[in-house]
Structure formats: C-alpha cells, structure tokens
Write a protein that holds these residues in place. Sequence first.
Motif, PDB file in Angstrom:
ATOM      1  N   MET A  57      62.200  57.129  30.063  1.00 21.12           N
ATOM      2  CA  MET A  57      61.477  56.976  28.802  1.00 21.12           C
ATOM      3  C   MET A  57      60.044  57.451  28.978  1.00 21.12           C
ATOM      4  O   MET A  57      59.523  57.468  30.097  1.00 21.12           O
ATOM      5  N   PRO A  58      59.378  57.813  27.861  1.00 17.82           N
ATOM      6  CA  PRO A  58      57.971  58.213  27.946  1.00 17.82           C
ATOM      7  C   PRO A  58      57.071  57.063  28.368  1.00 17.82           C
ATOM      8  O   PRO A  58      57.413  55.892  28.208  1.00 17.82           O
ATOM      9  N   LYS A  59      55.914  57.414  28.935  1.00 19.88           N
ATOM     10  CA  LYS A  59      54.829  56.487  29.282  1.00 19.88           C
ATOM     11  C   LYS A  59      55.155  55.582  30.458  1.00 19.88           C
ATOM     12  O   LYS A  59      54.335  55.390  31.353  1.00 19.88           O
ATOM     13  N   CYS A  60      56.340  54.990  30.462  1.00 16.93           N
ATOM     14  CA  CYS A  60      56.737  54.062  31.532  1.00 16.93           C
ATOM     15  C   CYS A  60      58.254  54.050  31.586  1.00 16.93           C
ATOM     16  O   CYS A  60      58.908  53.806  30.575  1.00 16.93           O
ATOM     17  N   ASP A  61      58.837  54.339  32.752  1.00 17.69           N
ATOM     18  CA  ASP A  61      60.298  54.423  32.808  1.00 17.69           C
ATOM     19  C   ASP A  61      60.944  53.040  32.815  1.00 17.69           C
ATOM     20  O   ASP A  61      60.269  52.012  32.954  1.00 17.69           O
ATOM     21  N   GLY A  62      62.257  53.023  32.660  1.00 14.15           N
ATOM     22  CA  GLY A  62      62.982  51.756  32.566  1.00 14.15           C
ATOM     23  C   GLY A  62      62.936  50.928  33.829  1.00 14.15           C
ATOM     24  O   GLY A  62      63.023  49.692  33.775  1.00 14.15           O
ATOM     25  N   ILE A  63      62.799  51.586  34.984  1.00 12.00           N
ATOM     26  CA  ILE A  63      62.755  50.856  36.255  1.00 12.00           C
ATOM     27  C   ILE A  63      61.479  50.027  36.346  1.00 12.00           C
ATOM     28  O   ILE A  63      61.515  48.820  36.650  1.00 12.00           O
ATOM     29  N   LEU A  64      60.324  50.672  36.081  1.00 13.64           N
ATOM     30  CA  LEU A  64      59.051  49.950  36.126  1.00 13.64           C
ATOM     31  C   LEU A  64      58.993  48.886  35.029  1.00 13.64           C
ATOM     32  O   LEU A  64      58.510  47.770  35.257  1.00 13.64           O
ATOM     33  N   ALA A  65      59.493  49.229  33.849  1.00  9.58           N
ATOM     34  CA  ALA A  65      59.505  48.254  32.753  1.00  9.58           C
ATOM     35  C   ALA A  65      60.339  47.031  33.124  1.00  9.58           C
ATOM     36  O   ALA A  65      59.954  45.888  32.857  1.00  9.58           O
ATOM     37  N   LYS A  70      60.919  41.382  34.301  1.00 10.93           N
ATOM     38  CA  LYS A  70      61.578  40.349  35.102  1.00 10.93           C
ATOM     39  C   LYS A  70      60.562  39.471  35.835  1.00 10.93           C
ATOM     40  O   LYS A  70      60.822  38.283  36.063  1.00 10.93           O
ATOM     41  N   ALA A  71      59.425  40.042  36.195  1.00  8.56           N
ATOM     42  CA  ALA A  71      58.377  39.245  36.855  1.00  8.56           C
ATOM     43  C   ALA A  71      57.796  38.209  35.899  1.00  8.56           C
ATOM     44  O   ALA A  71      57.441  37.100  36.307  1.00  8.56           O
ATOM     45  N   GLU A  72      57.714  38.562  34.628  1.00 13.03           N
ATOM     46  CA  GLU A  72      57.127  37.664  33.638  1.00 13.03           C
ATOM     47  C   GLU A  72      58.169  36.826  32.895  1.00 13.03           C
ATOM     48  O   GLU A  72      57.886  35.693  32.490  1.00 13.03           O
ATOM     49  N   LEU A  73      59.353  37.397  32.712  1.00  7.56           N
ATOM     50  CA  LEU A  73      60.422  36.712  31.966  1.00  7.56           C
ATOM     51  C   LEU A  73      61.713  36.747  32.784  1.00  7.56           C
ATOM     52  O   LEU A  73      62.653  37.490  32.464  1.00  7.56           O
ATOM     53  N   PRO A  74      61.780  35.957  33.842  1.00 10.20           N
ATOM     54  CA  PRO A  74      62.928  36.033  34.751  1.00 10.20           C
ATOM     55  C   PRO A  74      64.270  35.696  34.116  1.00 10.20           C
ATOM     56  O   PRO A  74      65.317  36.116  34.620  1.00 10.20           O
ATOM     57  N   LYS A  94      69.106  47.745  39.958  1.00  9.13           N
ATOM     58  CA  LYS A  94      69.514  46.460  40.524  1.00  9.13           C
ATOM     59  C   LYS A  94      68.351  45.806  41.254  1.00  9.13           C
ATOM     60  O   LYS A  94      68.080  44.612  41.095  1.00  9.13           O
ATOM     61  N   GLU A  95      67.648  46.612  42.058  1.00 10.84           N
ATOM     62  CA  GLU A  95      66.501  46.093  42.803  1.00 10.84           C
ATOM     63  C   GLU A  95      65.404  45.611  41.860  1.00 10.84           C
ATOM     64  O   GLU A  95      64.685  44.651  42.157  1.00 10.84           O
ATOM     65  N   ALA A  96      65.268  46.295  40.723  1.00 18.84           N
ATOM     66  CA  ALA A  96      64.249  45.905  39.744  1.00 18.84           C
ATOM     67  C   ALA A  96      64.621  44.620  39.009  1.00 18.84           C
ATOM     68  O   ALA A  96      63.766  43.985  38.394  1.00 18.84           O
ATOM     69  N   GLY A  97      65.913  44.254  39.062  1.00 21.97           N
ATOM     70  CA  GLY A  97      66.348  43.007  38.442  1.00 21.97           C
ATOM     71  C   GLY A  97      67.343  43.153  37.317  1.00 21.97           C
ATOM     72  O   GLY A  97      67.659  42.173  36.628  1.00 21.97           O
ATOM     73  N   ALA A  98      67.862  44.368  37.096  1.00 24.35           N
ATOM     74  CA  ALA A  98      68.826  44.569  36.019  1.00 24.35           C
ATOM     75  C   ALA A  98      70.142  43.855  36.318  1.00 24.35           C
ATOM     76  O   ALA A  98      70.578  43.791  37.466  1.00 24.35           O
ATOM     77  N   SER A  99      70.779  43.358  35.275  1.00 24.38           N
ATOM     78  CA  SER A  99      72.065  42.667  35.404  1.00 24.38           C
ATOM     79  C   SER A  99      73.234  43.564  35.029  1.00 24.38           C
ATOM     80  O   SER A  99      74.396  43.186  35.209  1.00 24.38           O
ATOM     81  N   GLY A 100      72.927  44.754  34.491  1.00 21.87           N
ATOM     82  CA  GLY A 100      74.002  45.642  34.082  1.00 21.87           C
ATOM     83  C   GLY A 100      73.559  47.085  34.004  1.00 21.87           C
ATOM     84  O   GLY A 100      72.364  47.391  34.003  1.00 21.87           O
TER      85      GLY A 100
END
Length: 204
Positions: A57-65, A70-74, A94-100
């Motif tokens: 995605m523009p500006k910030c990719d899905g991994i960083l987002a 996840k750090a703020e809303l686990p 997965k490492e970033a915290g995605a469940s799917g």
Amino acid sequence: MITVIIAEDHQALIDGMKSFLKNERDIQIIGHANDGFSLIENARKLKPKVIITDIRMPKCDGILATKTIKAELPDTKIIAFSMFDHDDAISQMKEAGASGYIMKNSSLQTVLDAIRAVSQGYSYFVNEAENEYEVSKNELFFSSREKEILQLIAEGKSSQEIAEILFIEKSTVDSHRKNMSKKIKTIGKNDLTKFALERKYDYL
C-alpha cells in the motif's frame, strides 16, 4: 458483532467486499483505508475486531501497519490480503502479528470464513499453489450456521429438511455442505455424515 476495517488501495475491491458482507448479521464494516497511515489512524480511532489489509500500500505497507497496530491493539485480529502467494511475505506478516493470509483471487466466501475464523482465535492461511487453506487451532473452524447444519446432519436430516428447519434455501444447505466437506477434506460421499455423527454433541 465482528467489526471490520478493510485496507486496500483499489476502491473497487473494498466496495465489492462491503457489498458482499453487508447482509451478514454478525459482521459490520466500520471503516476502510486506502493507505497504511490511514489504516493505522482508523484502527486507533475505531478499534475493530478484525482488519483485512493489503500488503503493498502507499505511504506505509501492510507489514509495518500490522506491527504498529498489534503493538497498540493486541486483541485486534489482522488478515493479510495480497495478489502474491510468497512464503516470505506470509512469514513477514506472521511475524508482524497477522492471524491470516488470503489471496485477492480467493472467493468472497473465503474472505467471510477467514473473518469469522480469526475473530474466534483461529489462524487462517490460504495456500494458492495447492488451492487449499489451513485453519489452525485445537479443532476445525466452523461458522455458527455450519454447526447448526452439522448437528442436523447428525440427527439424520436431509438437505431439504435442514433448509425447512432453518428457513433457508436447499441450495444454501448444499453450499454449506460442500464447504464443510472441503474443510475436513472428505473423499467419500458419506464422510461428512460420519464426521457429523462423531461430533454430534460437540456443537450443542
């Protein structure tokens, strides 16, 4: 209610998912974003139960987002949404915290199944190469409607009888049966009935 935010830089995909999901009584689309920064901002403000996000995605990719959210809303569950079935991208999410992780060419029913699965604590990762999916937890994931149908199958009801009991079309019952058969990877015609009988009291 499963509240959902969709993040995707192609508005047509967002509109398609919103149109498909709007009639699901247990799901509510509460926001959308076209870039990573907007996704983070909306997540902070709306605190959804589930987020579906594109990786690129523009500006910030899905991994960083995903890492930031996840750090703020686990407790928020995140599903990656991508055109590419790359092991590296999947592992990073997965490492970033995605469940799917689901493909953009997945059926809308797969999107629906993934939302319900992660909202209940399951992980849901689609494998495009094998046209299969993996649902991870102690047991298989079934939606509330599928559990109702399984119970009625175990009671010996036909598809037509199930349709009449649940006030739905027989074709809808047949579709659910087909989806459940895929989930338990049945081969024989009577395998789903056998499975339902074995799990008869699990979904009461």
